[in-house]
Write a protein that holds these residues in place. Structure first.
Motif, PDB file in Angstrom:
ATOM      1  N   ALA A   5      -5.920  10.617  -4.651  1.00 57.99           N
ATOM      2  CA  ALA A   5      -5.853   9.621  -6.165  1.00 57.99           C
ATOM      3  C   ALA A   5      -7.001   9.753  -6.731  1.00 57.99           C
ATOM      4  CB  ALA A   5      -5.394   8.443  -5.373  1.00 57.99           C
ATOM      5  N   GLN A   6      -8.424   9.943  -5.919  1.00 64.66           N
ATOM      6  CA  GLN A   6      -9.494   9.821  -6.717  1.00 64.66           C
ATOM      7  C   GLN A   6      -9.773  11.168  -7.458  1.00 64.66           C
ATOM      8  OE1 GLN A   6     -11.848   8.962  -2.973  1.00 64.66           O
ATOM      9  NE2 GLN A   6     -12.728   7.132  -3.996  1.00 64.66           N
ATOM     10  N   HIS A   7      -9.074  12.236  -7.013  1.00 68.57           N
ATOM     11  CA  HIS A   7      -9.186  13.565  -7.806  1.00 68.57           C
ATOM     12  C   HIS A   7      -8.071  13.783  -8.737  1.00 68.57           C
ATOM     13  CE1 HIS A   7     -11.884  13.731  -4.299  1.00 68.57           C
ATOM     14  NE2 HIS A   7     -12.607  14.560  -5.041  1.00 68.57           N
ATOM     15  N   GLY A   8      -7.385  12.878  -9.268  1.00 68.29           N
ATOM     16  CA  GLY A   8      -6.356  12.814 -10.374  1.00 68.29           C
ATOM     17  C   GLY A   8      -4.997  12.995  -9.940  1.00 68.29           C
ATOM     18  N   GLY A   9      -4.713  12.627  -8.510  1.00 71.56           N
ATOM     19  CA  GLY A   9      -3.449  12.603  -7.976  1.00 71.56           C
ATOM     20  C   GLY A   9      -3.041  11.437  -7.996  1.00 71.56           C
ATOM     21  N   LEU A  10      -3.128  10.400  -8.937  1.00 70.76           N
ATOM     22  CA  LEU A  10      -2.556   8.975  -8.641  1.00 70.76           C
ATOM     23  C   LEU A  10      -1.247   8.987  -9.510  1.00 70.76           C
ATOM     24  CD1 LEU A  10      -3.428   5.982  -7.937  1.00 70.76           C
ATOM     25  CD2 LEU A  10      -4.480   5.621 -10.054  1.00 70.76           C
ATOM     26  N   PRO A  11      -0.115   8.530  -8.940  1.00 72.02           N
ATOM     27  CA  PRO A  11       0.940   8.486  -9.541  1.00 72.02           C
ATOM     28  C   PRO A  11       0.823   7.175 -10.568  1.00 72.02           C
ATOM     29  CG  PRO A  11       1.336   8.374  -7.093  1.00 72.02           C
ATOM     30  CD  PRO A  11      -0.224   8.496  -7.361  1.00 72.02           C
ATOM     31  N   PRO A  12       1.947   7.252 -11.518  1.00 75.47           N
ATOM     32  CA  PRO A  12       1.857   6.497 -12.754  1.00 75.47           C
ATOM     33  C   PRO A  12       2.141   4.983 -12.129  1.00 75.47           C
ATOM     34  CG  PRO A  12       3.718   7.751 -12.995  1.00 75.47           C
ATOM     35  CD  PRO A  12       2.714   8.373 -11.890  1.00 75.47           C
ATOM     36  N   ASP A  13       2.836   4.725 -11.128  1.00 75.88           N
ATOM     37  CA  ASP A  13       3.230   3.405 -10.369  1.00 75.88           C
ATOM     38  C   ASP A  13       2.242   2.911  -9.603  1.00 75.88           C
ATOM     39  OD1 ASP A  13       5.327   3.214 -12.059  1.00 75.88           O
ATOM     40  OD2 ASP A  13       6.726   4.362 -10.449  1.00 75.88           O
ATOM     41  N   ASP A  14       1.321   3.446  -9.307  1.00 69.86           N
ATOM     42  CA  ASP A  14       0.176   3.100  -8.473  1.00 69.86           C
ATOM     43  C   ASP A  14      -1.228   2.741  -8.970  1.00 69.86           C
ATOM     44  OD1 ASP A  14       1.964   3.359  -6.235  1.00 69.86           O
ATOM     45  OD2 ASP A  14       1.150   5.349  -5.649  1.00 69.86           O
ATOM     46  N   PRO A  67     -11.479   2.936  -0.584  1.00 67.29           N
ATOM     47  CA  PRO A  67     -10.277   2.992  -1.520  1.00 67.29           C
ATOM     48  C   PRO A  67      -9.104   2.818  -0.768  1.00 67.29           C
ATOM     49  CG  PRO A  67     -10.962   5.167  -0.882  1.00 67.29           C
ATOM     50  CD  PRO A  67     -11.790   4.060  -0.204  1.00 67.29           C
ATOM     51  N   TYR A  68      -8.106   2.304  -1.626  1.00 65.64           N
ATOM     52  CA  TYR A  68      -6.759   1.940  -1.171  1.00 65.64           C
ATOM     53  C   TYR A  68      -5.764   2.378  -2.468  1.00 65.64           C
ATOM     54  CZ  TYR A  68      -8.213  -0.928   2.643  1.00 65.64           C
ATOM     55  OH  TYR A  68      -8.890  -1.343   3.571  1.00 65.64           O
ATOM     56  N   VAL A  69      -4.620   2.959  -2.212  1.00 64.39           N
ATOM     57  CA  VAL A  69      -3.876   3.191  -3.230  1.00 64.39           C
ATOM     58  C   VAL A  69      -2.634   2.239  -2.861  1.00 64.39           C
ATOM     59  CG1 VAL A  69      -2.076   4.895  -4.022  1.00 64.39           C
ATOM     60  CG2 VAL A  69      -4.106   5.829  -3.033  1.00 64.39           C
ATOM     61  N   VAL A  70      -2.419   1.496  -4.059  1.00 59.41           N
ATOM     62  CA  VAL A  70      -1.598   0.235  -4.014  1.00 59.41           C
ATOM     63  C   VAL A  70      -0.649   0.119  -5.196  1.00 59.41           C
ATOM     64  CG1 VAL A  70      -1.738  -2.397  -4.214  1.00 59.41           C
ATOM     65  CG2 VAL A  70      -3.581  -1.101  -3.333  1.00 59.41           C
ATOM     66  N   LYS A  71       0.512  -0.083  -4.816  1.00 56.96           N
ATOM     67  CA  LYS A  71       1.481   0.088  -5.809  1.00 56.96           C
ATOM     68  C   LYS A  71       1.305  -1.214  -6.876  1.00 56.96           C
ATOM     69  CE  LYS A  71       5.176   1.823  -3.024  1.00 56.96           C
ATOM     70  NZ  LYS A  71       5.415   3.165  -3.747  1.00 56.96           N
ATOM     71  N   LYS A  72       1.797  -0.730  -8.065  1.00 51.68           N
ATOM     72  CA  LYS A  72       1.327  -1.987  -9.373  1.00 51.68           C
ATOM     73  C   LYS A  72       2.453  -2.802  -9.183  1.00 51.68           C
ATOM     74  CE  LYS A  72      -0.452   1.418 -12.778  1.00 51.68           C
ATOM     75  NZ  LYS A  72      -0.112   2.037 -14.054  1.00 51.68           N
ATOM     76  N   VAL A 114       0.691  -1.222  -0.074  1.00 58.16           N
ATOM     77  CA  VAL A 114       0.025  -0.002   0.061  1.00 58.16           C
ATOM     78  C   VAL A 114       0.924   1.227  -0.028  1.00 58.16           C
ATOM     79  CG1 VAL A 114      -1.591   1.164   1.206  1.00 58.16           C
ATOM     80  CG2 VAL A 114      -1.851  -1.200   1.262  1.00 58.16           C
ATOM     81  N   ASP A 115       0.549   2.275  -0.886  1.00 57.94           N
ATOM     82  CA  ASP A 115       1.433   3.360  -0.895  1.00 57.94           C
ATOM     83  C   ASP A 115       0.958   4.509   0.091  1.00 57.94           C
ATOM     84  OD1 ASP A 115       2.792   5.761  -1.516  1.00 57.94           O
ATOM     85  OD2 ASP A 115       2.506   5.319  -3.789  1.00 57.94           O
ATOM     86  N   SER A 116       1.505   4.736   1.268  1.00 53.42           N
ATOM     87  CA  SER A 116       0.868   5.369   2.196  1.00 53.42           C
ATOM     88  C   SER A 116       1.357   6.897   2.042  1.00 53.42           C
ATOM     89  CB  SER A 116       1.633   4.765   3.550  1.00 53.42           C
ATOM     90  OG  SER A 116       1.387   3.599   3.763  1.00 53.42           O
ATOM     91  N   ASN A 117       2.072   7.053   1.076  1.00 47.05           N
ATOM     92  CA  ASN A 117       2.309   8.555   0.887  1.00 47.05           C
ATOM     93  C   ASN A 117       1.432   9.242  -0.090  1.00 47.05           C
ATOM     94  OD1 ASN A 117       4.762   8.326   2.251  1.00 47.05           O
ATOM     95  ND2 ASN A 117       5.717   7.228   0.399  1.00 47.05           N
ATOM     96  N   VAL A 118       0.448   8.407  -0.443  1.00 47.02           N
ATOM     97  CA  VAL A 118      -0.639   9.086  -1.391  1.00 47.02           C
ATOM     98  C   VAL A 118      -1.823   8.780  -0.575  1.00 47.02           C
ATOM     99  CG1 VAL A 118      -1.588   9.102  -3.675  1.00 47.02           C
ATOM    100  CG2 VAL A 118       0.867   8.488  -3.314  1.00 47.02           C
TER     101      VAL A 118
END
Length: 532
Positions: free
Chosen positions: A226-235, A247-252, A217-221
């Motif tokens: 992320a839901q408003h367009g701030g999702l990094p390309p590796d997540d 919702p969870y921001v998870v590394k690819k 899990v990417d705890s930095n985001v």
């Protein structure tokens, strides 16, 4: 031909008796049979048309298979050009092709390297003359790699073959008896589960791809960002499997995949008593999991199933034993279903239920009643015909037919074969084939008597000279039954099973057993005439 040693006669009688004894468990309740020795617990299995059950027709997602194939080609192109140190731009999938642009000086080298990715396709009769990829120069430094339709169809067939094995493992985990899992056409799978009246759970099990992954899990985001367009390309932004959705921001990057699992079982958490799923990794998975948990102590990691987060625990300490637990507010059934999915493995592509039927036990019982009626009527007519036509010898034939039918059901029980409605038709047909063999023998005996032979000599010659004809007719019918079994599906195969077994028992009873009965009568009576 009419002489039997004591041991030979005893062997024939014991063979018939032992095979017939396997029918006995079918006359007792299943609860009673469970207390018997294991070898005596075999019972006749009724098919979907007799005891009811669930019928599902599944279709593989061909678009998913095509996309996966193109993604694989794109990854191969990227890897090949990087290894050759060739610069490229615009690598992407478009339609049924992958396109990439290279500089003109490196175009021929790039074409040569990429054409090595194209392999000759093979079929049942060897090479088809086609290639798995068509690599062409589209001009201006653009290279197009097209996947031909034949390659897509071959991948779909491979996907179906792999999916059938996984579907079979999943269905068998339900504890059902004799499910029927067969290919239908190029991209469909037929699943019939006798005795299962509620197909909901079956659909849930078969509808899940069960692609399991362990990711950080990417705890930095924050999820809101992320839901408003701030999702990094590796997540990836994934939702929880349970409600309400979280919702969870998870590394690819996948730390460990479900393909490294060797076992999964339902267990209970000793602290909370809640159902959990315990799992074990193979050596490769154990090493990856130990390394990932050692490097990320104090960080949450996500257990992802079909792009949904089923649990996101925090790594408290390195897990080096190659096993762990998955918790997530499971019920006992949901935990057991997840364990089934993980043990069976992930489907290579999603399967969609396009047809669903439930056959009720009432309809099955009606089929049994009608099948029994047809069998009784046919058997009675055969018995009466043989008695009227051949008198005492007709009685001998009827005894052999009764033993024949009992042996068929005994062998079906012994082999755990499935009895279907067409199978009952095969048994009725076998009765006719059985007496047909006796008719050949008896008519041959009549010919020998008309030719001037005495009673015993005519009986002996009748059996001896009819044997070749009986074997020829039964062998050819058995070949037809074997072809029906291997080529046919569903009802056709059920018919072929009983017909094939019936032919084997017919040769034994109509010739060998009848000959033993007649030989015993001859030794006892020493007849001067033949009552035939």
């Amino acid at each position: 031909m009419l002489y039997f040693t004591r041991w030979k006669a005893l062997g024939i009688i014991l063979t018939a008796l032992v095979v017939c004894l396997f029918v006995v468990p079918n006359f007792f309740p299943e609860s009673t049979v469970k207390n018997w020795p294991l070898w005596a617990q075999r019972r006749l299995v009724l098919g979907l048309d007799l005891q009811g059950g669930s019928y599902l027709l599944l279709e593989v997602d061909s678009n998913y298979v095509k996309k996966e194939k193109l993604d694989q080609v794109r990854d191969d192109v990227r890897r090949t050009l990087r290894e050759a140190r060739i610069g490229y731009t615009g690598l992407a999938s478009r339609g049924d092709a992958v396109e990439v642009r290279v500089k003109e000086p490196e175009l021929q080298t790039a074409l040569s390297k990429l054409r090595a990715l194209s392999q000759p396709m093979s079929g049942l009769l060897g090479s088809t003359g086609q290639r798995s990829l068509n690599v062409t120069d589209a001009g201006g430094g653009l290279i197009r790699l097209t996947v031909p339709e034949a390659a897509i169809n071959q991948r779909i067939r491979q996907t179906i073959d792999q999916s059938m094995q996984i579907v079979e493992r999943r269905v068998n985990q339900l504890g059902t008896v004799e499910p029927v899992i067969e290919r239908q056409g190029n991209d469909r799978i037929l699943v019939q589960v006798p005795g299962l009246q509620d197909p909901t759970r079956l659909k849930q099990l078969l509808g899940k791809t069960a692609k399991m992954e362990f990711r950080m899990v990417d705890s930095n985001v924050p999820p809101d960002q992320a839901q408003h367009g701030g999702l990094p390309p590796d997540d990836d932004l994934l939702m929880s499997a349970s409600s309400p959705k979280v919702p969870y921001v998870v590394k690819k990057q996948v730390l460990v995949s479900g393909g490294d699992l060797t076992d999964a079982q339902t267990a209970f958490d000793p602290r909370s008593g809640e159902p959990v799923v315990s799992f074990k990794f193979n050596s490769t998975g154990s090493r990856k999991f130990a390394q990932a948990t050692t490097e990320n102590v104090g960080q949450p990691f996500a257990i992802v199933l079909d792009n949904e987060v089923i649990s996101a625990p925090v790594i408290r300490e390195p897990i080096t034993g190659g096993q762990g637990q998955i918790s997530g507010n499971f019920t006992v059934q949901s935990a057991n279903d997840l364990a089934i999915l993980l043990r069976a493995g992930a489907l290579p592509a999603p399967l969609t239920v396009i047809e669903e039927r439930t056959v009720g036990p009432g309809l099955g019982q009606d089929s049994i009643a009608k099948g029994e009626l047809a069998a009784y009527v046919g058997a009675i007519m055969v018995v009466v015909f043989m008695l009227l036509t051949y008198r005492l010898f007709g009685l001998f034939a009827n005894i052999a037919v009764a033993v024949n039918v009992a042996m068929i059901f005994g062998l079906l029980s012994l082999l755990d074969a499935t009895l279907t409605l067409p199978g009952i038709a095969g048994i009725v047909l076998t009765v006719g084939i059985a007496v047909d063999s006796n008719v050949l023998i008896y008519e041959r005996i009549r010919e020998e008597i008309r030719g001037g032979r005495n009673a015993i000599s005519a009986i002996d010659a009748g059996f001896k000279r009819a044997l070749a004809t009986i074997l020829d007719s039964n062998i050819t019918t058995f070949i037809a039954a074997a072809v029906l079994f291997y080529i046919g599906t569903g009802p056709v195969r059920g018919f072929a099973v009983t017909l094939g077994i019936g032919i084997i028992t017919t040769v034994f009873t109509a010739f060998t057993l009848t000959r033993l009965i007649v030989a015993g009568w001859v030794r006892w009576k020493r007849p001067q005439t033949v009552p035939i």
